[in-house]
Design an enzyme around this catalytic site. Structure first.
Site, PDB file in Angstrom:
ATOM      1  N   THR A   7       0.868  -1.291  -0.140  1.00 25.81           N
ATOM      2  CA  THR A   7       0.073  -0.223   0.153  1.00 25.81           C
ATOM      3  C   THR A   7       0.989   1.244   0.023  1.00 25.81           C
ATOM      4  O   THR A   7       0.565   2.273  -0.589  1.00 25.81           O
ATOM      5  CB  THR A   7      -1.007   0.083   1.134  1.00 25.81           C
ATOM      6  OG1 THR A   7      -1.763  -1.155   1.170  1.00 25.81           O
ATOM      7  CG2 THR A   7      -1.702   1.192   1.397  1.00 25.81           C
ATOM      8  N   SER A  52       1.405  -7.639  -1.235  1.00 24.27           N
ATOM      9  CA  SER A  52       2.114  -8.496  -0.506  1.00 24.27           C
ATOM     10  C   SER A  52       1.365  -9.833  -0.527  1.00 24.27           C
ATOM     11  O   SER A  52       1.926 -10.909   0.067  1.00 24.27           O
ATOM     12  CB  SER A  52       2.313  -8.106   0.799  1.00 24.27           C
ATOM     13  OG  SER A  52       1.377  -8.134   1.609  1.00 24.27           O
ATOM     14  N   SER A  53       0.269  -9.927  -0.729  1.00 18.80           N
ATOM     15  CA  SER A  53      -0.494 -11.117  -1.043  1.00 18.80           C
ATOM     16  C   SER A  53       0.108 -11.973  -2.113  1.00 18.80           C
ATOM     17  O   SER A  53      -0.462 -13.348  -2.058  1.00 18.80           O
ATOM     18  CB  SER A  53      -2.101 -10.895  -1.228  1.00 18.80           C
ATOM     19  OG  SER A  53      -2.673  -9.924  -0.444  1.00 18.80           O
ATOM     20  N   ASP A  84       0.047  -7.040   4.518  1.00 21.92           N
ATOM     21  CA  ASP A  84      -0.682  -8.256   4.613  1.00 21.92           C
ATOM     22  C   ASP A  84       0.315  -9.445   5.098  1.00 21.92           C
ATOM     23  O   ASP A  84      -0.089 -10.108   5.666  1.00 21.92           O
ATOM     24  CB  ASP A  84      -1.280  -8.600   3.334  1.00 21.92           C
ATOM     25  CG  ASP A  84      -2.784  -7.711   3.154  1.00 21.92           C
ATOM     26  OD1 ASP A  84      -3.049  -7.133   4.004  1.00 21.92           O
ATOM     27  OD2 ASP A  84      -3.247  -7.732   2.002  1.00 21.92           O
ATOM     28  N   THR A 270      -0.348 -23.285  19.038  1.00 20.31           N
ATOM     29  CA  THR A 270      -1.769 -22.893  19.646  1.00 20.31           C
ATOM     30  C   THR A 270      -2.318 -21.790  18.768  1.00 20.31           C
ATOM     31  O   THR A 270      -1.781 -20.733  18.331  1.00 20.31           O
ATOM     32  CB  THR A 270      -1.375 -22.163  20.997  1.00 20.31           C
ATOM     33  OG1 THR A 270      -2.987 -21.801  21.540  1.00 20.31           O
ATOM     34  CG2 THR A 270      -0.642 -21.172  21.387  1.00 20.31           C
ATOM     35  N   GLN A 271      -3.740 -21.707  18.763  1.00 17.80           N
ATOM     36  CA  GLN A 271      -4.580 -20.774  18.145  1.00 17.80           C
ATOM     37  C   GLN A 271      -4.574 -19.611  18.855  1.00 17.80           C
ATOM     38  O   GLN A 271      -4.912 -18.433  18.373  1.00 17.80           O
ATOM     39  CB  GLN A 271      -5.910 -21.308  17.702  1.00 17.80           C
ATOM     40  CG  GLN A 271      -6.184 -22.226  16.814  1.00 17.80           C
ATOM     41  CD  GLN A 271      -7.408 -23.223  16.549  1.00 17.80           C
ATOM     42  OE1 GLN A 271      -8.316 -22.329  16.974  1.00 17.80           O
ATOM     43  NE2 GLN A 271      -7.588 -24.280  16.137  1.00 17.80           N
ATOM     44  N   CYS A 272      -4.147 -19.642  20.272  1.00 11.91           N
ATOM     45  CA  CYS A 272      -4.347 -18.350  20.825  1.00 11.91           C
ATOM     46  C   CYS A 272      -3.280 -17.383  20.393  1.00 11.91           C
ATOM     47  O   CYS A 272      -2.336 -17.930  20.137  1.00 11.91           O
ATOM     48  CB  CYS A 272      -3.959 -18.730  22.567  1.00 11.91           C
ATOM     49  SG  CYS A 272      -5.328 -19.892  23.273  1.00 11.91           S
TER      50      CYS A 272
HETATM   51  N1  ASP Z   1      -2.822  -5.428   0.366  1.00  5.73           N
HETATM   52  C1  ASP Z   1      -1.681  -4.496   0.750  1.00  5.73           C
HETATM   53  C2  ASP Z   1      -0.310  -5.350   0.734  1.00  5.73           C
HETATM   54  O1  ASP Z   1      -0.117  -6.077   1.534  1.00  5.73           O
HETATM   55  C3  ASP Z   1      -1.957  -4.069   2.214  1.00  5.73           C
HETATM   56  C4  ASP Z   1      -1.030  -3.266   2.807  1.00  5.73           C
HETATM   57  O2  ASP Z   1       0.250  -2.937   2.188  1.00  5.73           O
HETATM   58  O3  ASP Z   1      -0.933  -2.474   3.820  1.00  5.73           O
HETATM   59  O4  ASP Z   1       0.323  -5.288  -0.179  1.00  5.73           O
END
Ligand code: ASP
Length: 337
Positions: A7, A52-53, A84, A270-272
């Protein structure tokens, strides 16, 4: 400064209104303050910056190679990255960079740097400050960190927690390494300080024959066995309840046991958000311990999955992998004496 996307450097697509990564010039034009630094900043941009996804292990290898190539020529590195998957990248790099003795600080922002209320400027400027700071002729930081919203974290202890607030990250099982106010205050006792100054080595072999199996009440045998029998699978992060507890149904334990007998490593985390796995404390984890499930202690999901990719990539024997899972490689787990 290494720009990977996220972002911080995004602009709006005029047709769809959606944010998309833009080239690096966008950032440098938006932050004239960069010229005011009393240090020289060189920039490298990924050829095609990404949200970053879309990050894959190949990107981590590219980052590690850039750091290796420039390690001796610079005081520190700032990686601009989407939030992300920033915790995954920070965790992976913390394993891939051996004998790191320069700061590697990841940062990004929740609002693009070109927008009026952006959080990107402070994040970027303070991250550079941290990366450039030395004390007694040595960098204060010599590990992979995330700097975000006035806080410096050990990277492999972080999790992205909030998709809305500027305060997007948390490190539940390890204290902050520094906090930025009028001054940047370092918590020296929690910062890693290398004993020897050996040459940086990077490990670029990662094996992604791994999976995450998150338990929930009512999970079906078909789901568990589909994951455990996926082709090529070598290791699984098992996200259990509380202190490492799981259903005691015979079918569930048998499924896990068969996988372990086939040589698949099962790491119990753990999920915690906070706290540690403690197998054997409750009856609901006694069987896991008995069949050879490994404790993940207080590791995050992000560090667990990247640690497995890293260890599997090192072509170690199963016993060596298990030993390393019980060892803190770069401060990712707390092992009490
Ligand atoms: N979707 C964006 C990414 O991870 C979100 C961010 O940069 O905050 O690239």
């Amino acid at each position: 400064m290494i720009y990977t996307g996220g972002t911080i450097g995004m602009i709006e697509n005029h047709e769809t209104g959606a944010l998309m990564p833009f080239d690096f010039s966008h950032i440098s034009e938006q932050v004239p303050e960069l010229k005011k630094f009393n240090c020289q900043i060189s920039t490298i941009s990924f050829e095609k910056p990404v949200d970053s996804s879309a990050i894959r292990p190949e990107f981590w290898v590219e980052l590690a190679k850039i750091i290796e190539k420039n390690h001796d020529s610079y005081d520190g590195f700032v990686i601009l990255h989407g939030t992300d998957t920033m915790s995954y990248t920070a965790s992976a790099l913390s394993f891939m960079l051996e004998n790191q003795h320069k700061p590697v600080i990841l940062t990004g922002s929740q609002l693009p740097i070109g927008t009026l209320r952006t959080d990107g400027k402070e994040n970027l400027i303070s991250a550079i400050e941290v990366a450039a700071t030395r004390r007694n002729g040595r960098p204060i930081i010599s590990e992979v960190c995330i700097y975000f919203e006035f806080k410096l974290y050990r990277g492999n202890r972080t999790t992205k927690l909030n998709a809305e607030n500027f305060d997007a990250f948390a490190s539940f099982n390890y204290p902050l390494l520094a906090e930025a106010g009028v001054h940047i205050k370092y918590n020296f006792e929690f910062i890693h300080s290398p004993k020897h100054r050996e040459k940086l080595t990077i490990h670029t072999e990662l094996d992604n024959n791994v999976a995450i199996l998150k338990l929930f009440p009512g999970i079906k045998k078909e789901v568990v066995s589909a994951i455990l029998n996926s082709e090529g699978l070598k290791a699984v992060v098992l996200e259990t309840f509380g202190a490492g507890n799981a259903p005691t149904d015979a079918w569930f334990i048998e499924c896990l046991q068969k996988s372990i007998e086939k040589g698949i490593i099962i790491l119990n985390i753990t999920q915690c958000k906070s706290g540690s796995v403690n197998m054997g404390r409750y009856e609901t984890s006694v069987d896991l311990l008995r069949i050879g499930v490994i404790s993940g202690y207080d590791i995050t999901t992000e560090a667990a999955i990247t640690k497995l990719m890293f260890l599997l990539g090192q072509k170690l024997s199963q016993n060596e992998i298990i030993k390393m899972l019980n060892t803190s490689i770069s401060g990712e787990i707390t092992i009490s004496e």
